[in-house]
Design an enzyme around this catalytic site. Sequence first.
Site, short mmCIF file in Angstrom:
data_model
loop_
_atom_site.label_atom_id
_atom_site.label_comp_id
_atom_site.label_asym_id
_atom_site.label_seq_id
_atom_site.Cartn_x
_atom_site.Cartn_y
_atom_site.Cartn_z
CB ALA A 148 -0.94 -0.01 1.19
CG HIS A 149 -1.18 5.06 0.50
ND1 HIS A 149 -2.20 5.96 0.31
CD2 HIS A 149 -1.43 4.51 1.72
CE1 HIS A 149 -3.00 5.96 1.35
NE2 HIS A 149 -2.55 5.09 2.21
CG ASN A 150 2.74 7.35 1.90
OD1 ASN A 150 1.54 7.56 1.70
ND2 ASN A 150 3.68 8.15 1.44
#
Length: 343
Positions: free
Chosen positions: A238-240
């Site tokens: 997922a993001h980051n």
Amino acid sequence: MMTLTLAELAKITGGELHGDETVCVSRVAPMDKAGEGDVTFLSNPKYAVHLAECKATVVMLKAEQRKHCSGHVLVVDDPYVAFAKVAQALDTTPKPADGIAPSAVIASDAILGQNVSIGANAVIETGVTLGDNVVIGAGCFIGKNAAIGQNTKLWANVTIYHQVQIGADCLIQAGTVIGSDGFGYANDRGEWIKIPQLGSVRIGNRVEIGACTTIDRGALDDTIIEDNVVLDNQLQIAHNVHIGYGTVMPGGTVVAGSTTIGKYCAIGGASVINGHITIADGVNITGMGMVMRSIEEKGVYSSGIPLQTNKEWRKTAARVHRIEEMNKRLKAIEKIVEQKKED
């Protein structure tokens, strides 16, 4: 067909050859199926009993197993590592593409290094930079201002979104998507408002990514995959998320947003890792691990119930559902015991 002399095998593996250095091999094979012209290896001592009947041209093994083998022998420190090195040297896997296909669509301002190959129907958008010896398989999409380092290979139908940065000597298998939107939404009295994902993805050098894996771009900062990371098929990053140097993840694992995973971690297959947590360097999580909180010390961690017969599992599940009731009864018994002690 690629062939190597036993002298060349010794140089590749750093092993000590006992036999004719001019003899050639052309294939790596399992011990029970190896024959003339094959190289095999013994990494598990329990299979040493089969060495006497092995028909391979040469066997890679540890020094203590040499007495079991009468033919050509290559003594190495780690036979499995030697196998990996020899398999690379004799690899016959074709390139994802060779040359630039007429049907490839390449922006006029894209920068292509020396000896770049681009397969049929691939799309290279404006501002893209491809380093020397990059290979882009058929049907790939490379978005605006993305950059791919030298010697990196993409198999068919890989999608690289805009501004994604990929390092050198990487290998990305078919169907993987890098840089798609992270799962970012704000709730306004029941209505979901999309948050544009304004970061990107930065992937280091010598990273391998399996088929049909997705790595989301960051919301504001970038999603980061450091050097020497190995990701298997069908992962969701997922993001980051930040994955540290040399970490490995088998298939089916999900990592939620803004989690940091340290260096040299091994995450078992089908694990689920919560968002906004930190996992220390050197952590080993066994398969189907469910990680809900940060892990601050290296070591081996497990969760879940190992396989049982259905009858045993149903009994275990029933007991788990009664834990709260059993806890209340235990406390009541403890209270009675304490009262009797006081009397």
